[in-house]
Design an enzyme around this catalytic site. Structure first.
Site, PDB file in Angstrom:
ATOM      1  N   ASN A 133       0.858  -1.186   0.000  1.00 10.80           N
ATOM      2  CA  ASN A 133       0.000   0.000   0.000  1.00 10.80           C
ATOM      3  C   ASN A 133       0.895   1.238   0.000  1.00 10.80           C
ATOM      4  O   ASN A 133       1.478   1.593   1.029  1.00 10.80           O
ATOM      5  CB  ASN A 133      -0.894   0.000   1.248  1.00 10.80           C
ATOM      6  CG  ASN A 133      -1.714   1.275   1.360  1.00 10.80           C
ATOM      7  OD1 ASN A 133      -1.688   2.124   0.460  1.00 10.80           O
ATOM      8  ND2 ASN A 133      -2.439   1.416   2.451  1.00 10.80           N
ATOM      9  N   ASP A 192      -2.660  -2.023   9.681  1.00 10.51           N
ATOM     10  CA  ASP A 192      -3.726  -2.950  10.065  1.00 10.51           C
ATOM     11  C   ASP A 192      -4.856  -2.995   9.039  1.00 10.51           C
ATOM     12  O   ASP A 192      -5.524  -4.012   8.888  1.00 10.51           O
ATOM     13  CB  ASP A 192      -4.291  -2.555  11.437  1.00 10.51           C
ATOM     14  CG  ASP A 192      -3.310  -2.887  12.552  1.00 10.51           C
ATOM     15  OD1 ASP A 192      -2.431  -3.736  12.332  1.00 10.51           O
ATOM     16  OD2 ASP A 192      -3.414  -2.278  13.624  1.00 10.51           O
ATOM     17  N   GLU A 197      -7.617  -6.367   4.911  1.00  9.51           N
ATOM     18  CA  GLU A 197      -7.974  -6.731   3.525  1.00  9.51           C
ATOM     19  C   GLU A 197      -7.546  -8.165   3.221  1.00  9.51           C
ATOM     20  O   GLU A 197      -8.306  -8.947   2.649  1.00  9.51           O
ATOM     21  CB  GLU A 197      -7.279  -5.792   2.532  1.00  9.51           C
ATOM     22  CG  GLU A 197      -7.935  -4.448   2.395  1.00  9.51           C
ATOM     23  CD  GLU A 197      -7.530  -3.776   1.080  1.00  9.51           C
ATOM     24  OE1 GLU A 197      -7.274  -4.481   0.090  1.00  9.51           O
ATOM     25  OE2 GLU A 197      -7.477  -2.538   1.059  1.00  9.51           O
ATOM     26  N   SER A 235       0.480   3.305   9.719  1.00  9.14           N
ATOM     27  CA  SER A 235       0.547   4.143  10.913  1.00  9.14           C
ATOM     28  C   SER A 235       0.009   3.354  12.101  1.00  9.14           C
ATOM     29  O   SER A 235       0.254   3.696  13.247  1.00  9.14           O
ATOM     30  CB  SER A 235      -0.209   5.449  10.711  1.00  9.14           C
ATOM     31  OG  SER A 235      -1.514   5.197  10.262  1.00  9.14           O
ATOM     32  N   THR A 236      -0.734   2.290  11.826  1.00 10.52           N
ATOM     33  CA  THR A 236      -1.143   1.392  12.912  1.00 10.52           C
ATOM     34  C   THR A 236      -0.721  -0.018  12.515  1.00 10.52           C
ATOM     35  O   THR A 236      -1.120  -0.526  11.478  1.00 10.52           O
ATOM     36  CB  THR A 236      -2.664   1.415  13.107  1.00 10.52           C
ATOM     37  OG1 THR A 236      -3.292   1.115  11.884  1.00 10.52           O
ATOM     38  CG2 THR A 236      -3.141   2.759  13.601  1.00 10.52           C
ATOM     39  N   ASP A 545     -11.475  -3.458  14.757  1.00 13.96           N
ATOM     40  CA  ASP A 545     -10.091  -3.376  14.258  1.00 13.96           C
ATOM     41  C   ASP A 545      -9.851  -2.072  13.497  1.00 13.96           C
ATOM     42  O   ASP A 545      -9.237  -2.061  12.424  1.00 13.96           O
ATOM     43  CB  ASP A 545      -9.762  -4.563  13.338  1.00 13.96           C
ATOM     44  CG  ASP A 545      -9.623  -5.867  14.110  1.00 13.96           C
ATOM     45  OD1 ASP A 545      -9.764  -5.845  15.334  1.00 13.96           O
ATOM     46  OD2 ASP A 545      -9.384  -6.903  13.469  1.00 13.96           O
TER      47      ASP A 545
HETATM   48  N1  ATP Z   1      -3.729   2.463  -3.196  1.00 16.13           N
HETATM   49  C1  ATP Z   1      -4.565   2.734  -2.199  1.00 16.13           C
HETATM   50  N2  ATP Z   1      -5.220   3.917  -2.153  1.00 16.13           N
HETATM   51  C2  ATP Z   1      -6.039   4.222  -1.131  1.00 16.13           C
HETATM   52  N3  ATP Z   1      -6.286   3.396  -0.083  1.00 16.13           N
HETATM   53  C3  ATP Z   1      -5.656   2.220  -0.080  1.00 16.13           C
HETATM   54  C4  ATP Z   1      -4.760   1.833  -1.117  1.00 16.13           C
HETATM   55  N4  ATP Z   1      -4.279   0.612  -0.817  1.00 16.13           N
HETATM   56  C5  ATP Z   1      -4.856   0.247   0.343  1.00 16.13           C
HETATM   57  N5  ATP Z   1      -5.684   1.191   0.800  1.00 16.13           N
HETATM   58  C6  ATP Z   1      -6.472   1.231   2.032  1.00 16.13           C
HETATM   59  O1  ATP Z   1      -5.815   2.104   2.947  1.00 16.13           O
HETATM   60  C7  ATP Z   1      -6.213   1.760   4.252  1.00 16.13           C
HETATM   61  C8  ATP Z   1      -5.117   2.060   5.249  1.00 16.13           C
HETATM   62  O2  ATP Z   1      -3.981   1.352   4.889  1.00 16.13           O
HETATM   63  P1  ATP Z   1      -2.901   0.800   5.901  1.00 16.13           P
HETATM   64  O3  ATP Z   1      -3.548   0.004   6.936  1.00 16.13           O
HETATM   65  O4  ATP Z   1      -1.852   0.141   5.068  1.00 16.13           O
HETATM   66  O5  ATP Z   1      -2.229   2.104   6.483  1.00 16.13           O
HETATM   67  P2  ATP Z   1      -2.381   2.886   7.849  1.00 16.13           P
HETATM   68  O6  ATP Z   1      -1.550   4.092   7.705  1.00 16.13           O
HETATM   69  O7  ATP Z   1      -2.090   2.011   8.999  1.00 16.13           O
HETATM   70  O8  ATP Z   1      -3.879   3.210   7.870  1.00 16.13           O
HETATM   71  P3  ATP Z   1      -4.636   4.417   8.539  1.00 16.13           P
HETATM   72  O9  ATP Z   1      -4.274   5.620   7.728  1.00 16.13           O
HETATM   73  O10 ATP Z   1      -6.053   4.022   8.378  1.00 16.13           O
HETATM   74  O11 ATP Z   1      -4.191   4.504   9.956  1.00 16.13           O
HETATM   75  C9  ATP Z   1      -6.552   0.297   4.209  1.00 16.13           C
HETATM   76  O12 ATP Z   1      -7.820   0.105   4.804  1.00 16.13           O
HETATM   77  C10 ATP Z   1      -6.570  -0.079   2.737  1.00 16.13           C
HETATM   78  O13 ATP Z   1      -7.786  -0.707   2.386  1.00 16.13           O
END
Ligand code: ATP
Length: 594
Positions: A133, A192, A197, A235-236, A545
């Site tokens: 991601n 997370d 996913e 970030s989580t 979650d």
């Molecule tokens: N290319 C993409 N563009 C936008 N959203 C995406 C993409 N790929 C994945 N995601 C979504 O982004 C969300 C957050 O991703 P991830 O858990 O990797 O990062 P995070 O920084 O921990 O999340 P958050 O910003 O929610 O705290 C996931 O729920 C995922 O479905």
């Protein structure tokens, strides 16, 4: 025993120091010898933790370099960090370069070590499907993968097919729809949300292939063969922390490379007869739901939004009426207050395999036996608690994180087929603050008069008659046709993009705002709750979650060891007992860990 017999022993040199190297059964060790041939230090590595054996002098950092010298071989292995500084069981890549007396001897060492690897580590992955991601966390997932993880995969001879996601739910849909023949596991490089996913994709696909309906709550779901790996880059990264003990891409990559396998309980969440989501760490109503909902309004703050929202929600001092029913687990076996910790090789979890999957002649009879076991749970076994709650939390694991090393339920197990239900009744603000604060200290957070905790197999939450929130604010079947996980991914995908009815947190929250806070309802009797920008409501939302659920009345069921991670549970590390520096990124799960 055959496995303990010495396979090879000889003198080798590391630099100009002579060593005696020994491969016997499960271990490879080398002992430094002094001038009088006396043993000095010994380093011993289990064969299962050898990453690769290469001819010549090989380096992989800063980039791969091989000098094919005749008498040398290089061993790469898992090295535990002595200087983790309280950061948990950190692993790094150990490298030792041995020089033998002859080329023949060198070849013997390489051959024997490789045979030992094949014999003792038959379940290492050969081919992996990797989802990155690029927008998760600090947007460094691509860089983390290519600089820290890919070289380790290559060294271990793992081929990986990499998909850089272009939208939310792409990874889930890919797993549900595409041909996965030949892959030994799926890996997410993200947080997370990305893990979730993969979880939904892997469980959904397995049930599809087994012809099992995920919407039927009484059915025993088919355990998933495809392993899931998490390279923390979000970030989580709470699931990674709770299953590995540290959030470190190299440590996680090494667990994948050596084919570690950690079964994990999964909680399914249903509303009426529809599967809403799966969860592995927290299904939380009240405080944890409010913090998540509030944090959605402050996304621009980044991870800080969870602390900020937690503070606001705490000041709002809310509690919610409800009825919690639960199916208790066998209290003779374990209890959430028995002061045990689920660590790597946990006896409770390994013994529970017998209980969860009794031996049977065939897969199908195993399956049907589990099905009948669950369906004989009569309503008489359910217990019920009603009242006003600050929060209602169900967790399938300790849900420890860097800010709360003990977690929400310190004695919860990763894979014993149960979850811990924590009920925090209404109390004064100081009492609740004490409860929250105890998550960061050695004090027992359950030893408070307004807190109760139960080890459970299933939970239902409902309202007292007349307590439900205004219908206009509560999505229900007629208003919100949230698709189930098993529906056609194409439909899911379109609905994610177009109507935002299921999917990433942002989308769902947006959808809820659209649905719940209609112009009409906003103009009615809403008022702001103190500092919180959210409407005071008779009901809260569920934080599943880190995703907001669209329903408040839900039923949850724990499915023992439904999925497998490339991990081994948390290895004991004395320094991890020191509660170290904060991590602000727990998606509202551990507010107050200041
Ligand atoms: N290319 C993409 N563009 C936008 N959203 C995406 C993409 N790929 C994945 N995601 C979504 O982004 C969300 C957050 O991703 P991830 O858990 O990797 O990062 P995070 O920084 O921990 O999340 P958050 O910003 O929610 O705290 C996931 O729920 C995922 O479905």
């Amino acid at each position: 025993m055959e496995t303990d017999s010495v396979k090879l022993e000889s003198s080798v040199w590391l630099g100009n120091k002579r060593h005696r190297a020994l491969l016997s059964g499960w271990r490879f060790s080398w002992t430094e010898l002094d001038k009088k041939n006396r043993d000095k230090n010994t380093i011993s590595v289990p064969v299962s933790e050898v990453v690769a054996v290469m001819e010549g002098q090989v380096e992989i950092h800063p980039q791969k370099k091989t000098k094919d010298t005749d008498r040398d071989f290089t061993l790469f292995y898992v090295k535990r960090s002595n200087t983790s500084g309280g950061k948990g069981p950190l692993w790094s890549l150990g490298r030792s370069q041995f020089c033998c007396l002859s080329r023949d001897l060198r070849d013997q060492w390489v051959t024997q070590l490789r045979i030992a690897l094949k014999t003792h580590c038959p379940s290492r992955p050969c081919r992996l499907l990797v989802f990155i991601n690029p927008y998760g966390g600090k947007k460094k997932a691509k860089q983390i993968f290519h600089s820290s993880v890919a070289p380790l995969f290559e060294l271990a001879g793992i081929s990986s097919h990499v998909v850089v996601t272009e939208r939310a739910n792409q990874a889930r849909d890919h797993i549900l729809k595409k041909d996965l023949t030949g892959f030994d596991g799926v890996i997410c490089v993200g947080g997370d949300g990305m893990f979730s996913e993969l979880l939904h994709g892997v469980i959904g696909r397995t049930q599809q292939e087994a012809g099992v309906s995920e919407h039927d709550q009484s059915v025993m779901l088919q355990p998933c063969d495809l392993h899931i790996g998490i390279i923390p880059a979000g970030s989580t990264d709470c699931v990674c922390f709770a299953t590995v003990g540290v959030n470190d891409p190299v440590t996680s990559a090494l667990h994948i490379v050596i084919g570690d396998s950690q079964p994990l309980d999964v909680c399914s969440v249903h509303h009426c007869s529809t599967l809403v989501r799966y969860s592995v760490s927290l299904v939380g109503y009240g405080f944890y739901g409010d913090v998540l909902a509030e944090s959605e309004r402050h996304r621009w703050m980044g991870p800080l939004r969870y602390d900020y929202s937690g503070f606001l929600v705490y000041l709002c001092n809310r509690s919610y009426q409800g009825i919690v029913q639960y199916l208790p687990a066998d209290s003779q076996i374990t209890s959430p207050r028995d002061n045990s910790r689920c660590l790597s090789g946990c006896r409770v979890c390994s013994e529970s395999t017998e209980r969860l999957f009794p031996r049977s002649e065939s897969c199908s009879s195993l399956y049907s036996r589990q099905l009948s076991q669950y369906s004989i749970e009569s309503e008489d076994n359910w217990l019920s608690v009603e009242g006003r709650f600050r929060c209602v939390s169900l967790t399938c694991m300790s849900s420890s994180c860097p800010r709360s090393p003990k977690g929400l339920s310190p004695s919860a197990h990763l894979a014993d087929g149960t979850g811990d239900l924590i009920l925090v009744r209404n109390t004064n603000p100081l009492g609740f603050l004490t409860y929250l604060h105890r998550h960061t200290t050695t004090q027992d957070q359950f030893d408070l008069p307004f807190v109760e905790v139960h080890r459970v197999k299933a939970v239902r939450f409902s309202f007292l008659p007349g307590e439900e929130d205004d219908d206009e604010d509560q999505p229900n079947d007629s208003q919100n046709n949230t698709p189930g996980i098993l529906e056609d991914p194409e439909t899911l995908c379109n609905s994610d993009i177009e109507s935002n009815s299921f999917g990433s947190k942002q989308h769902l929250a947006g959808n809820q705002r659209e649905q719940g806070m209609t112009e009409k309802s906003r103009n009615k009797s809403d008022y702001l709750c103190g500092l919180c920008s959210s409407k005071r409501s008779a009901t809260s939302v569920w934080n599943c979650d880190g995703e907001i659920l669209p329903y408040a009345e839900i039923s949850c069921r724990v499915h023992g060891q439904l999925v497998r991670l490339f991990a081994r549970g948390v290895e004991e590390d004395p320094s991890s007992r020191k509660y170290n520096e904060g991590n602000r990124n727990c998606r509202g799960r551990c507010f107050s860990h200041s």
